[in-house]
Design a protein around this motif. Sequence first.
Motif, PDB file in Angstrom:
ATOM      1  N   PHE A 148       0.648  -1.114  -0.011  1.00 36.54           N
ATOM      2  CA  PHE A 148      -0.058  -0.113  -0.059  1.00 36.54           C
ATOM      3  C   PHE A 148       0.804   1.263  -0.170  1.00 36.54           C
ATOM      4  O   PHE A 148       0.293   2.420  -0.094  1.00 36.54           O
ATOM      5  CB  PHE A 148      -0.865  -0.068   1.161  1.00 36.54           C
ATOM      6  CG  PHE A 148      -1.774  -1.258   1.365  1.00 36.54           C
ATOM      7  CD1 PHE A 148      -2.725  -1.309   0.541  1.00 36.54           C
ATOM      8  CD2 PHE A 148      -1.719  -2.129   2.393  1.00 36.54           C
ATOM      9  CE1 PHE A 148      -3.548  -2.634   0.569  1.00 36.54           C
ATOM     10  CE2 PHE A 148      -2.618  -3.204   2.598  1.00 36.54           C
ATOM     11  CZ  PHE A 148      -3.478  -3.354   1.617  1.00 36.54           C
ATOM     12  N   GLY A 149       2.076   1.125   0.247  1.00 37.93           N
ATOM     13  CA  GLY A 149       3.039   2.273   0.106  1.00 37.93           C
ATOM     14  C   GLY A 149       3.910   2.327  -1.020  1.00 37.93           C
ATOM     15  O   GLY A 149       3.504   1.951  -2.045  1.00 37.93           O
ATOM     16  N   ASP A 150       5.259   2.437  -0.649  1.00 43.56           N
ATOM     17  CA  ASP A 150       6.384   2.502  -1.798  1.00 43.56           C
ATOM     18  C   ASP A 150       7.570   2.112  -1.317  1.00 43.56           C
ATOM     19  O   ASP A 150       7.970   2.767  -0.410  1.00 43.56           O
ATOM     20  CB  ASP A 150       6.500   3.695  -2.461  1.00 43.56           C
ATOM     21  CG  ASP A 150       7.166   3.470  -3.790  1.00 43.56           C
ATOM     22  OD1 ASP A 150       8.290   2.856  -3.712  1.00 43.56           O
ATOM     23  OD2 ASP A 150       6.948   4.579  -4.668  1.00 43.56           O
ATOM     24  N   ASP A 151       8.404   0.973  -1.511  1.00 35.80           N
ATOM     25  CA  ASP A 151       9.349   0.666  -0.901  1.00 35.80           C
ATOM     26  C   ASP A 151      10.679   0.707  -2.059  1.00 35.80           C
ATOM     27  O   ASP A 151      11.704   0.227  -1.672  1.00 35.80           O
ATOM     28  CB  ASP A 151       9.489  -0.746  -0.428  1.00 35.80           C
ATOM     29  CG  ASP A 151       9.315  -1.857  -1.522  1.00 35.80           C
ATOM     30  OD1 ASP A 151       9.042  -1.560  -2.615  1.00 35.80           O
ATOM     31  OD2 ASP A 151       9.051  -3.128  -1.206  1.00 35.80           O
ATOM     32  N   SER A 152      10.361   1.353  -3.232  1.00 35.49           N
ATOM     33  CA  SER A 152      11.500   1.588  -3.962  1.00 35.49           C
ATOM     34  C   SER A 152      12.682   2.404  -3.588  1.00 35.49           C
ATOM     35  O   SER A 152      13.698   2.339  -4.447  1.00 35.49           O
ATOM     36  CB  SER A 152      10.768   2.270  -5.250  1.00 35.49           C
ATOM     37  OG  SER A 152      10.180   3.315  -5.060  1.00 35.49           O
ATOM     38  N   THR A 153      12.423   3.143  -2.480  1.00 26.35           N
ATOM     39  CA  THR A 153      13.915   3.944  -2.148  1.00 26.35           C
ATOM     40  C   THR A 153      13.486   3.859  -0.780  1.00 26.35           C
ATOM     41  O   THR A 153      12.516   3.766  -0.112  1.00 26.35           O
ATOM     42  CB  THR A 153      13.701   5.615  -2.832  1.00 26.35           C
ATOM     43  OG1 THR A 153      12.728   6.056  -2.010  1.00 26.35           O
ATOM     44  CG2 THR A 153      13.942   5.468  -4.405  1.00 26.35           C
ATOM     45  N   PRO A 154      14.953   4.160   0.091  1.00 25.77           N
ATOM     46  CA  PRO A 154      14.637   4.275   1.410  1.00 25.77           C
ATOM     47  C   PRO A 154      13.630   5.423   2.055  1.00 25.77           C
ATOM     48  O   PRO A 154      13.107   5.286   2.781  1.00 25.77           O
ATOM     49  CB  PRO A 154      16.206   4.448   1.958  1.00 25.77           C
ATOM     50  CG  PRO A 154      16.960   3.874   0.788  1.00 25.77           C
ATOM     51  CD  PRO A 154      16.030   4.064  -0.324  1.00 25.77           C
ATOM     52  N   GLU A 155      13.916   6.309   1.208  1.00 30.12           N
ATOM     53  CA  GLU A 155      12.973   7.732   1.533  1.00 30.12           C
ATOM     54  C   GLU A 155      11.734   7.372   1.590  1.00 30.12           C
ATOM     55  O   GLU A 155      10.734   7.798   2.523  1.00 30.12           O
ATOM     56  CB  GLU A 155      13.394   8.905   0.763  1.00 30.12           C
ATOM     57  CG  GLU A 155      15.056   9.269   1.110  1.00 30.12           C
ATOM     58  CD  GLU A 155      16.087   8.494   0.371  1.00 30.12           C
ATOM     59  OE1 GLU A 155      17.073   8.603   0.759  1.00 30.12           O
ATOM     60  OE2 GLU A 155      15.683   7.628  -0.483  1.00 30.12           O
ATOM     61  N   LEU A 156      11.105   6.705   0.419  1.00 28.90           N
ATOM     62  CA  LEU A 156       9.735   6.590   0.241  1.00 28.90           C
ATOM     63  C   LEU A 156       9.355   5.220   1.185  1.00 28.90           C
ATOM     64  O   LEU A 156       8.159   5.319   1.789  1.00 28.90           O
ATOM     65  CB  LEU A 156       9.393   6.195  -1.202  1.00 28.90           C
ATOM     66  CG  LEU A 156       9.488   7.363  -2.264  1.00 28.90           C
ATOM     67  CD1 LEU A 156       9.269   6.653  -3.534  1.00 28.90           C
ATOM     68  CD2 LEU A 156       8.404   8.185  -1.950  1.00 28.90           C
ATOM     69  N   ARG A 157      10.119   4.388   1.538  1.00 27.19           N
ATOM     70  CA  ARG A 157       9.816   3.381   2.395  1.00 27.19           C
ATOM     71  C   ARG A 157       9.344   4.047   3.583  1.00 27.19           C
ATOM     72  O   ARG A 157       8.608   3.726   4.342  1.00 27.19           O
ATOM     73  CB  ARG A 157      10.756   2.430   2.487  1.00 27.19           C
ATOM     74  CG  ARG A 157      10.649   1.120   3.498  1.00 27.19           C
ATOM     75  CD  ARG A 157      11.878   0.525   3.837  1.00 27.19           C
ATOM     76  NE  ARG A 157      12.791   1.177   4.513  1.00 27.19           N
ATOM     77  CZ  ARG A 157      12.809   1.389   5.861  1.00 27.19           C
ATOM     78  NH1 ARG A 157      11.745   0.896   6.716  1.00 27.19           N
ATOM     79  NH2 ARG A 157      13.751   1.839   6.586  1.00 27.19           N
ATOM     80  N   ASN A 158      10.300   4.879   4.324  1.00 25.53           N
ATOM     81  CA  ASN A 158      10.062   5.673   5.414  1.00 25.53           C
ATOM     82  C   ASN A 158       8.941   6.669   5.560  1.00 25.53           C
ATOM     83  O   ASN A 158       8.246   6.354   6.327  1.00 25.53           O
ATOM     84  CB  ASN A 158      11.448   6.399   5.802  1.00 25.53           C
ATOM     85  CG  ASN A 158      11.227   7.158   7.147  1.00 25.53           C
ATOM     86  OD1 ASN A 158      10.778   8.089   7.389  1.00 25.53           O
ATOM     87  ND2 ASN A 158      11.982   6.623   7.940  1.00 25.53           N
ATOM     88  N   ILE A 159       8.765   7.364   4.612  1.00 28.37           N
ATOM     89  CA  ILE A 159       7.596   8.134   4.780  1.00 28.37           C
ATOM     90  C   ILE A 159       6.147   7.441   4.606  1.00 28.37           C
ATOM     91  O   ILE A 159       5.198   7.663   5.179  1.00 28.37           O
ATOM     92  CB  ILE A 159       7.969   9.302   3.832  1.00 28.37           C
ATOM     93  CG1 ILE A 159       6.959  10.679   4.156  1.00 28.37           C
ATOM     94  CG2 ILE A 159       7.317   9.044   2.323  1.00 28.37           C
ATOM     95  CD1 ILE A 159       7.828  10.958   5.382  1.00 28.37           C
ATOM     96  N   SER A 160       6.356   6.404   3.615  1.00 29.36           N
ATOM     97  CA  SER A 160       5.073   5.919   3.270  1.00 29.36           C
ATOM     98  C   SER A 160       4.623   4.975   4.261  1.00 29.36           C
ATOM     99  O   SER A 160       3.357   4.554   4.652  1.00 29.36           O
ATOM    100  CB  SER A 160       4.884   4.973   2.041  1.00 29.36           C
ATOM    101  OG  SER A 160       5.903   4.111   1.966  1.00 29.36           O
ATOM    102  N   GLY A 161       5.517   4.335   5.101  1.00 27.78           N
ATOM    103  CA  GLY A 161       5.296   3.522   6.195  1.00 27.78           C
ATOM    104  C   GLY A 161       4.833   4.258   7.406  1.00 27.78           C
ATOM    105  O   GLY A 161       4.047   3.863   7.994  1.00 27.78           O
TER     106      GLY A 161
END
Length: 419
Positions: free
Chosen positions: A198-211
């Motif tokens: 449901f989020g985005d794990d394609s980059t560390p930054e997007l993983r963090n903020i979508s989590g």
Amino acid sequence: MPRLMPMTRQQYYLRLFAEGQPDLNWENEDTREAIYKSAVKFWLDKGVDGFRIDVCSLYSKTYPLRDAAADDMTPVDGLGFPLEGQASNGPRIHEFHKEMNSKVMSHYDTMTVGEVPGASVEETLKYVSAKEKELNMIFLFYPVELGCGKTDRFNYQGFTAQDFKDAFFKQSNFVKGTDAWSTVFIENHDQPRSITRFGDDSTPELRNISGKMLATLQSTLSGTLFLYEGQEIGMTNVPVSWDISEYKDVNTINYWNAFLKTNPSEEEKTKLLKVINLMARDNARTPMLWNDSKNGGFSTGDPWMRVNDNYKEVNAANERADPNSIYNYYKKALEIRKLYKDVLVHGDFDHIDYANKQIMSYTKAGKDKKAYVVLNLTKNVVKYTKQVEGDLRLILSNYSANSDSELQPFESRVYLVST
């Protein structure tokens, strides 16, 4: 009834799941008494606080048992046979749960949460209505079933923003107008990781903020919140580069082997492997990541599955040490949830701007307070306009600065509303 397994004495037993998992005969009173004594009372006497009761809708069978028709052998989550009308929500299922509650559970200060996949609201209430005296709550599967075929998780068709909103609305407002209680969850041992899904794990930054966005969502929904191990540190699905040989779950392997019998093309195999990577239960069964040592600190031996490739970055030690981590955001979100439990845990959920395909916004209304929640469901910067009247006090956000006119990628906010 299919899946009758031969034993050494050339007799057979019924199994609904893996070989080596014979179904117990709940029709037999001695069997039920043995279950209550050895699997329930034994542990309650040792002080456990409650139970998660697995597939608790499958104990009562419809007799006489019958073979499934050849054209009825559609996959049920990879099992390969139908349950409705034969094993699911059978004629004595509520009798059995009432008996277990009256004979054992009700004599202890205990909590029960059941698993009843695919049940309608009406069917679910038969298990968890307070007046029925069966279970305290059950897991509500609306969000985790998004995009899946009714009986086949790998028949994946995707979902829209409206589907996403509907699922959480049904989960959060399940208790409205009833004497029942609800659950909140998006991960467990049978579901893929929520950030990938449901989020985005394609980059560390997007993983963090979508989590963190998903943490905001979970912490503002009505019901008892369940977090699965690794969810609080932002663990993700396994990499798309993993070959099918890396997957261990019987559900995945059986499905893949059955698929190969159809003589699929390489293109079809690649397509299914992508779906498996997204939806397989294996994603939640990789070793828990504690630190950046061998096997993520899980074991010095060879674990059941290899650790996720990102264990150097995603692990509990890193998350605890980083004040900007998903883990520390969850701690803050849960503090806010407890502080304003009357509105966030018990409040009524109402959508705002439902047609918006990028933003999910809603209010949670308690007896004397209201919260306003805004979630950017995308990795894009989107335009934003305040959707409620009154003074807004920001109590939770995954960004340090917030604009009155736009939302950053996967930005989330929770406001208290004063009118």
